[in-house]
Design an enzyme around this catalytic site. Sequence first.
Site, PDB file in Angstrom:
ATOM      1  N   HIS A   1       1.353   4.309  -2.713  1.00  0.00           N
ATOM      2  CA  HIS A   1       1.446   5.755  -2.689  1.00  0.00           C
ATOM      3  C   HIS A   1       2.715   6.390  -3.455  1.00  0.00           C
ATOM      4  O   HIS A   1       2.621   7.345  -4.109  1.00  0.00           O
ATOM      5  CB  HIS A   1       1.440   6.014  -1.153  1.00  0.00           C
ATOM      6  CG  HIS A   1       0.124   6.199  -0.569  1.00  0.00           C
ATOM      7  ND1 HIS A   1      -1.009   6.599  -0.859  1.00  0.00           N
ATOM      8  CD2 HIS A   1      -0.289   5.552   0.462  1.00  0.00           C
ATOM      9  CE1 HIS A   1      -1.955   6.830  -0.247  1.00  0.00           C
ATOM     10  NE2 HIS A   1      -1.477   5.685   0.812  1.00  0.00           N
TER      11      HIS A   1
ATOM     12  N   GLU B   1      -6.376   6.970  -1.107  1.00  0.00           N
ATOM     13  CA  GLU B   1      -6.231   5.550  -0.356  1.00  0.00           C
ATOM     14  C   GLU B   1      -6.938   4.448  -1.141  1.00  0.00           C
ATOM     15  O   GLU B   1      -6.574   3.437  -1.044  1.00  0.00           O
ATOM     16  CB  GLU B   1      -7.022   5.983   1.140  1.00  0.00           C
ATOM     17  CG  GLU B   1      -6.332   6.898   1.982  1.00  0.00           C
ATOM     18  CD  GLU B   1      -4.932   6.308   2.275  1.00  0.00           C
ATOM     19  OE1 GLU B   1      -4.833   5.268   2.514  1.00  0.00           O
ATOM     20  OE2 GLU B   1      -4.075   7.061   2.040  1.00  0.00           O
TER      21      GLU B   1
ATOM     22  N   HIS C   1       0.897  -1.306  -0.027  1.00  0.00           N
ATOM     23  CA  HIS C   1      -0.108  -0.018   0.144  1.00  0.00           C
ATOM     24  C   HIS C   1       0.928   1.306  -0.077  1.00  0.00           C
ATOM     25  O   HIS C   1       0.650   2.209  -0.696  1.00  0.00           O
ATOM     26  CB  HIS C   1      -0.987   0.029   1.348  1.00  0.00           C
ATOM     27  CG  HIS C   1      -1.862   1.194   1.455  1.00  0.00           C
ATOM     28  ND1 HIS C   1      -3.068   1.229   1.122  1.00  0.00           N
ATOM     29  CD2 HIS C   1      -1.277   2.422   1.713  1.00  0.00           C
ATOM     30  CE1 HIS C   1      -3.716   2.499   1.223  1.00  0.00           C
ATOM     31  NE2 HIS C   1      -2.841   3.138   1.543  1.00  0.00           N
ATOM     32  N   GLU C   2       1.804   1.170   0.788  1.00  0.00           N
ATOM     33  CA  GLU C   2       2.892   2.321   0.837  1.00  0.00           C
ATOM     34  C   GLU C   2       3.419   2.587  -0.218  1.00  0.00           C
ATOM     35  O   GLU C   2       3.904   3.874  -0.925  1.00  0.00           O
ATOM     36  CB  GLU C   2       3.890   2.422   1.972  1.00  0.00           C
ATOM     37  CG  GLU C   2       2.985   2.059   3.694  1.00  0.00           C
ATOM     38  CD  GLU C   2       2.118   2.891   3.911  1.00  0.00           C
ATOM     39  OE1 GLU C   2       2.225   4.206   3.266  1.00  0.00           O
ATOM     40  OE2 GLU C   2       1.250   2.764   4.485  1.00  0.00           O
TER      41      GLU C   2
END
Length: 280
Positions: free
Chosen positions: A145, A216, A141-142
């Site tokens: 980003h 997100e 997930h990071e």
Amino acid sequence: MKRIFLFLATNIAVLLVISIVTSLLGLNTSNGSMGGILISAAVVGFSGSIVSLLMSKSMAKASVGAEVITQPQNETEAWLLQTVENQAKQWDLKTPEVAVYHSPEPNAFATGATKNSSLIAVSTGLMNSMTRDEVEAVLAHEMAHIGNGDMVTLTLIQGVVNTFVIFLARVIAGLVSQNRNGENSQGTYFLVSMVLQVVFGFLASIIVMWFSRQREYRADAGAARLVGAPKMIAALQRLKGESSHLPQNMTAMGIASENKDSLLSTHPSLDNRIARLQMM
């Protein structure tokens, strides 16, 4: 995961300081042309955003006391580095710095000025409370980003928002501060301009928070493509009932979600994020 509150706090502070300095130096004229006011507003607005962007990684490290892993001290740190390196390769990116910070709450965040100069940090609480599959999903997930270039996009959005906040505040302040003779009171102009910048800045933050929620969802989807939706769903499920106590200016940077969506929510709720993943 997120870095908006840190970014906004720094950005607003820089924005106000620059505005005050330019006003005191007489560069913030109340009777300039619309074009001149717009150019001045753009310079001030984007200056704050760019400074915030450049400072984001160092401020994030200092805020939580993150310790960058240079040489793994144990098998867990070696696994973290290897996992991030593998994910970075899948995004065709330079491996971010990997850091661990001491906190009992499960959390993680990514930040940095560019895709190839970034940082991923995880808390000891996250490492101790999640399985490796779940930690892998959080790291993915990071990485999403970073791969999506969220910080640069945020800088552009914040710069544009700042520009119009300052422009409208100065135009309205110029009208309010005029006396019957058409002359401006510099003191009134300065005070009204500062107040309006704070008010308009708060309203404009609704736009930034909307972007935060949308990114997100995109980062969750990016993680699902990288490691599989079941792992990302499991990680989000694990966070239910957990609390996050990052410093206030970094609340939006953590992995934890809001209890429910609102105009000022930095994250979608966990239930909404899980539901979006289940639809993939």
